[in-house]
Design an enzyme around this catalytic site. Structure first.
Site, PDB file in Angstrom:
ATOM      1  N   ASP A  13       0.810  -1.219   0.000  1.00 23.62           N
ATOM      2  CA  ASP A  13       0.000   0.000   0.000  1.00 23.62           C
ATOM      3  C   ASP A  13       0.842   1.268   0.000  1.00 23.62           C
ATOM      4  OD1 ASP A  13      -2.280  -1.627   0.091  1.00 23.62           O
ATOM      5  OD2 ASP A  13      -2.144  -1.758   2.278  1.00 23.62           O
ATOM      6  N   GLY A  15       1.432   2.970  -2.590  1.00 19.24           N
ATOM      7  CA  GLY A  15       0.984   3.844  -3.676  1.00 19.24           C
ATOM      8  C   GLY A  15       1.506   3.358  -5.024  1.00 19.24           C
ATOM      9  N   LYS A  16       1.777   2.040  -5.103  1.00 17.45           N
ATOM     10  CA  LYS A  16       2.346   1.482  -6.335  1.00 17.45           C
ATOM     11  C   LYS A  16       1.439   1.708  -7.541  1.00 17.45           C
ATOM     12  CE  LYS A  16       2.343  -2.497  -4.310  1.00 17.45           C
ATOM     13  NZ  LYS A  16       1.986  -2.102  -2.931  1.00 17.45           N
ATOM     14  N   GLY A  40      -4.574  -4.398  -3.778  1.00 16.37           N
ATOM     15  CA  GLY A  40      -5.559  -3.352  -4.093  1.00 16.37           C
ATOM     16  C   GLY A  40      -4.791  -2.114  -4.481  1.00 16.37           C
ATOM     17  N   HIS A  41      -4.795  -1.778  -5.762  1.00 13.94           N
ATOM     18  CA  HIS A  41      -4.015  -0.647  -6.260  1.00 13.94           C
ATOM     19  C   HIS A  41      -4.980   0.451  -6.718  1.00 13.94           C
ATOM     20  CE1 HIS A  41      -0.483  -3.583  -7.249  1.00 13.94           C
ATOM     21  NE2 HIS A  41      -0.794  -3.538  -5.971  1.00 13.94           N
ATOM     22  N   THR A  42      -4.844   1.621  -6.105  1.00 21.17           N
ATOM     23  CA  THR A  42      -5.796   2.698  -6.378  1.00 21.17           C
ATOM     24  C   THR A  42      -5.183   3.745  -7.294  1.00 21.17           C
ATOM     25  OG1 THR A  42      -6.278   2.397  -4.046  1.00 21.17           O
ATOM     26  CG2 THR A  42      -7.483   4.146  -5.186  1.00 21.17           C
ATOM     27  N   GLN A 223       1.881  -6.152  -3.243  1.00 22.28           N
ATOM     28  CA  GLN A 223       2.396  -6.244  -1.862  1.00 22.28           C
ATOM     29  C   GLN A 223       3.698  -5.420  -1.743  1.00 22.28           C
ATOM     30  OE1 GLN A 223       1.358  -9.629  -3.338  1.00 22.28           O
ATOM     31  NE2 GLN A 223      -0.554  -8.703  -2.806  1.00 22.28           N
ATOM     32  N   LEU A 331       3.870  12.458   0.802  1.00 24.18           N
ATOM     33  CA  LEU A 331       4.601  13.434   1.609  1.00 24.18           C
ATOM     34  C   LEU A 331       3.625  14.464   2.194  1.00 24.18           C
ATOM     35  CD1 LEU A 331       7.525  14.219   2.453  1.00 24.18           C
ATOM     36  CD2 LEU A 331       7.492  15.885   0.585  1.00 24.18           C
TER      37      LEU A 331
HETATM   38  P1  GDP Z   1      -0.795   0.272  -3.551  1.00 22.85           P
HETATM   39  O1  GDP Z   1      -1.400  -0.983  -3.061  1.00 22.85           O
HETATM   40  O2  GDP Z   1       0.676   0.353  -3.281  1.00 22.85           O
HETATM   41  O3  GDP Z   1      -1.121   0.581  -4.985  1.00 22.85           O
HETATM   42  O4  GDP Z   1      -1.440   1.446  -2.681  1.00 22.85           O
HETATM   43  P2  GDP Z   1      -3.016   1.615  -2.324  1.00 22.85           P
HETATM   44  O5  GDP Z   1      -3.721   2.076  -3.537  1.00 22.85           O
HETATM   45  O6  GDP Z   1      -3.522   0.416  -1.627  1.00 22.85           O
HETATM   46  O7  GDP Z   1      -2.917   2.747  -1.210  1.00 22.85           O
HETATM   47  C1  GDP Z   1      -2.361   3.994  -1.487  1.00 22.85           C
HETATM   48  C2  GDP Z   1      -3.435   5.066  -1.233  1.00 22.85           C
HETATM   49  O8  GDP Z   1      -2.826   6.333  -1.141  1.00 22.85           O
HETATM   50  C3  GDP Z   1      -4.447   5.187  -2.358  1.00 22.85           C
HETATM   51  O9  GDP Z   1      -5.692   5.513  -1.806  1.00 22.85           O
HETATM   52  C4  GDP Z   1      -3.919   6.325  -3.208  1.00 22.85           C
HETATM   53  O10 GDP Z   1      -4.933   7.029  -3.901  1.00 22.85           O
HETATM   54  C5  GDP Z   1      -3.325   7.201  -2.139  1.00 22.85           C
HETATM   55  N1  GDP Z   1      -2.153   7.988  -2.572  1.00 22.85           N
HETATM   56  C6  GDP Z   1      -1.151   7.640  -3.404  1.00 22.85           C
HETATM   57  N2  GDP Z   1      -0.213   8.610  -3.458  1.00 22.85           N
HETATM   58  C7  GDP Z   1      -0.629   9.600  -2.635  1.00 22.85           C
HETATM   59  C8  GDP Z   1      -0.063  10.847  -2.245  1.00 22.85           C
HETATM   60  O11 GDP Z   1       1.010  11.265  -2.648  1.00 22.85           O
HETATM   61  N3  GDP Z   1      -0.794  11.589  -1.338  1.00 22.85           N
HETATM   62  C9  GDP Z   1      -1.992  11.179  -0.838  1.00 22.85           C
HETATM   63  N4  GDP Z   1      -2.609  11.956   0.031  1.00 22.85           N
HETATM   64  N5  GDP Z   1      -2.542   9.998  -1.193  1.00 22.85           N
HETATM   65  C10 GDP Z   1      -1.860   9.226  -2.079  1.00 22.85           C
HETATM   66  P1  IMO Z   2      -0.959  -4.192  -2.197  1.00 22.10           P
HETATM   67  O1  IMO Z   2      -0.494  -4.746  -3.532  1.00 22.10           O
HETATM   68  C1  IMO Z   2      -0.938  -4.689   2.129  1.00 22.10           C
HETATM   69  C2  IMO Z   2      -0.994  -8.805   3.649  1.00 22.10           C
HETATM   70  C3  IMO Z   2      -2.229  -9.275   4.379  1.00 22.10           C
HETATM   71  C4  IMO Z   2      -1.582 -10.254   5.353  1.00 22.10           C
HETATM   72  C5  IMO Z   2      -0.486 -10.895   4.527  1.00 22.10           C
HETATM   73  C6  IMO Z   2      -0.864 -12.222   3.893  1.00 22.10           C
HETATM   74  O2  IMO Z   2      -2.244  -3.473  -2.252  1.00 22.10           O
HETATM   75  O3  IMO Z   2       0.146  -3.432  -1.545  1.00 22.10           O
HETATM   76  P2  IMO Z   2      -2.418 -12.893   1.849  1.00 22.10           P
HETATM   77  O4  IMO Z   2      -3.873 -12.680   1.606  1.00 22.10           O
HETATM   78  O5  IMO Z   2      -1.531 -12.315   0.807  1.00 22.10           O
HETATM   79  O6  IMO Z   2      -2.070 -14.330   2.132  1.00 22.10           O
HETATM   80  O7  IMO Z   2      -2.119 -12.119   3.235  1.00 22.10           O
HETATM   81  O8  IMO Z   2      -0.186  -9.957   3.499  1.00 22.10           O
HETATM   82  N1  IMO Z   2      -1.244  -8.253   2.291  1.00 22.10           N
HETATM   83  C7  IMO Z   2      -1.181  -6.959   1.986  1.00 22.10           C
HETATM   84  N2  IMO Z   2      -0.978  -5.878   2.774  1.00 22.10           N
HETATM   85  N3  IMO Z   2      -1.087  -4.539   0.798  1.00 22.10           N
HETATM   86  C8  IMO Z   2      -1.258  -5.617   0.000  1.00 22.10           C
HETATM   87  O9  IMO Z   2      -1.268  -5.541  -1.337  1.00 22.10           O
HETATM   88  C9  IMO Z   2      -1.352  -6.886   0.586  1.00 22.10           C
HETATM   89  N4  IMO Z   2      -1.560  -8.133   0.109  1.00 22.10           N
HETATM   90  C10 IMO Z   2      -1.478  -8.959   1.160  1.00 22.10           C
HETATM   91  O10 IMO Z   2      -2.860  -8.223   5.045  1.00 22.10           O
HETATM   92  O11 IMO Z   2      -0.968  -9.551   6.404  1.00 22.10           O
HETATM   93 MG    MG Z   3      -2.934  -1.625  -1.816  1.00 21.99          MG
END
Ligand code: GDP
Ligand code: IMO
Ligand code: MG
Length: 429
Positions: A13, A15-16, A40-42, A223, A331
């Site tokens: 999470d 912000g990939k 979950g990539h947003t 991840q 940041l």
């Molecule tokens: P990922 O799994 O690495 O793709 O990250 P997620 O999407 O699960 O979580 C990142 C969250 O931070 C998302 O809701 C993005 O929209 C948000 N995000 C990403 N970059 C920034 C940033 O620079 N500032 C803020 N405030 N939010 C951001």
């Molecule tokens: P993104 O790509 C954050 C965590 C789960 C748990 C552990 C194992 O959005 O960054 P699993 O279902 O993979 O067997 O769970 O890994 N986990 C994540 N945490 N971001 C993720 O993906 C994750 N995918 C799995 O919460 O601790």
């Molecule tokens: Mg995520």
């Protein structure tokens, strides 16, 4: 030719999704190389918010082929749901390509994931319960079912029946739950096969052909480094290799093809699920990070655990991935704090640690050694040039580059596509 691996430097999470979306603009293909719909990539573009779990972030750019490579595990129903969502949003998902070698998440994988977690009780991993671990277990056991098996109904049925001979003993006897019906599963999955067939390809060849003609490919990790099954905080990890080496194995390319490895790190750090977390905050500062950063899981909605940036962990991620540059996200969230702390080492059992401890148990007893920085307390979400950031933000970023030895190439200051600064921002010293 250009191949760039982009992956999480923390516990996911980071912000990939939004980072890959930026790179995908100039890419011929974006390749997801491991994991499944635990990710979950947003991505935010204007009014549009897209949460992707399987389809790579390249889907947002019409000239880019989104590839789901052989190192992934695919829940066909989820993939079809995502393809439908992409049709609704006019994202033309016909171009999505899925490896014939990728493994399939079966209903018994999801069930086993859920019941195993229940049985582990307080020792649970806190998985996403999407069947990821059991699907990879079968892969390495060599009893897994691959996407290509879906197109040979005889073989597919045989494999399901064989798998259920074992699972249907385990489910009731060990986990006190109902057995599953092979015919039902076969019918359901052969239906998915018809829908997925046009997308199935030899994705290693596809990637190779793009690289051969000097095209550009981005590899999108799911991840993060500390969730890597080999290099993360085992057993509180996922069941695949998000680290840079995983990009090669998971997509079928060799190390010499890679030009750049971008580590994505939040300006602070978060974790979902259980497991050690030295800089975790249990106070109002942690609560502020969660609320201001919107730190709730994209997949499970769970509240993420948050804490200060951990440079011991980040230096470790630099080492196991050989990052060439860092992309620092969020940041803007740190603008709220009077003082910003960064862990530069740990103290445990009277000893100082500047590397990730060799013995996992030590991580539970680590007290972070913090370096403190004054906060900048100014809204930076509209800043687009590095020079326009407050001096205190410069100091913070310079310290990260200095301590990791990796230049910072990009910084984001908001979730929107344009809320970022780029162009060789901070050199490593
Ligand atoms: P990922 O799994 O690495 O793709 O990250 P997620 O999407 O699960 O979580 C990142 C969250 O931070 C998302 O809701 C993005 O929209 C948000 N995000 C990403 N970059 C920034 C940033 O620079 N500032 C803020 N405030 N939010 C951001
Ligand atoms: P993104 O790509 C954050 C965590 C789960 C748990 C552990 C194992 O959005 O960054 P699993 O279902 O993979 O067997 O769970 O890994 N986990 C994540 N945490 N971001 C993720 O993906 C994750 N995918 C799995 O919460 O601790
Ligand atoms: Mg995520």
């Amino acid at each position: 030719m250009s191949a760039t691996i982009i992956l999480g430097a923390q516990w996911g999470d980071e912000g990939k999704g939004r980072v890959v979306d930026v790179f995908a603009k100039d890419a011929d293909a974006v390749v997801r190389y491991q994991g499944g719909n635990n990710a979950g990539h947003t991505i935010m573009v204007g009014e549009q918010k897209l949460a992707l779990s399987l389809i790579p972030s390249g889907i947002m750019h019409p000239g880019c082929i989104p590839v789901i490579a052989s190192g992934t595990v695919i829940d066909p129903k989820v993939l079809i749901g995502e393809l439908d969502m992409a049709i609704e949003k006019n994202l033309e998902p016909d171009r999505v390509r899925v490896s014939s070698n990728a493994h399939v998440i079966m209903p018994y994988h999801r069930k086993l994931d859920a019941v195993k977690e229940r049985y582990l009780g307080k020792n649970r991993i806190g998985t996403t319960k999407k069947g990821i671990g059991p699907a990879y277990t079968d892969k390495y056991d060599r009893s897994g079912i691959r996407i290509q098996d879906l197109f040979d109904p005889g073989i597919f049925k045989d494999k399901v029946v064989t798998a259920l001979e074992e699972k249907n003993r385990v489910l009731p006897r060990v986990y006190n739950t109902l057995p599953m019906d092979a015919d039902e599963i076969v019918d359901e999955y052969l239906g998915y096969a018809r829908r997925l067939e046009p997308h199935v390809a030899d994705t290693s060849l596809l990637i190779w052909e793009i690289l051969e003609r000097e095209g550009s490919v981005v590899f999108e990790g799911a991840q993060g480094t500390l969730l890597d099954v080999d290099h993360g905080t085992y057993p509180f990890v996922t069941s695949s290799n998000p680290t840079a080496g995983g990009a090669l194995v998971g997509s079928g390319i060799g190390p010499k093809a890679v030009d750049e490895i971008v580590g994505v790190a939040k300006a602070y750090i978060s974790r979902v699920g259980t497991g050690p977390f030295p800089t975790e905050l249990h106070d109002e500062i942690g609560d502020m990070m969660i609320e201001l950063g919107g730190e709730y899981g994209t997949v499970t909605g769970r509240r993420r655990r948050c804490g200060w940036l951990d440079l011991v962990a980040l230096r470790y991620a630099v080492r196991v991935n050989t990052f060439t540059r860092l992309f620092i996200t969020k940041l803007d969230i740190l603008s709220a704090f009077d003082t910003i702390k960064v862990a530069v080492g740990y103290r445990a059992n009277g000893e100082e640690h500047h590397h990730f401890p060799r013995q996992q148990g030590v991580l539970y007893h680590c007290e972070p050694i913090y370096r403190e920085f004054p906060g900048w307390k100014t809204d930076i979400s509209e800043v687009r040039h590095y020079a326009d950031l407050p001096r205190d933000a410069h100091r913070y970023l310079e310290f990260i580059a200095e301590e990791t030895g990796v230049p910072i190439g990009w910084v984001s200051v908001g979730p929107e596509r344009d809320q970022m600064l780029d162009g060789e921002l901070v050199d490593a010293v």
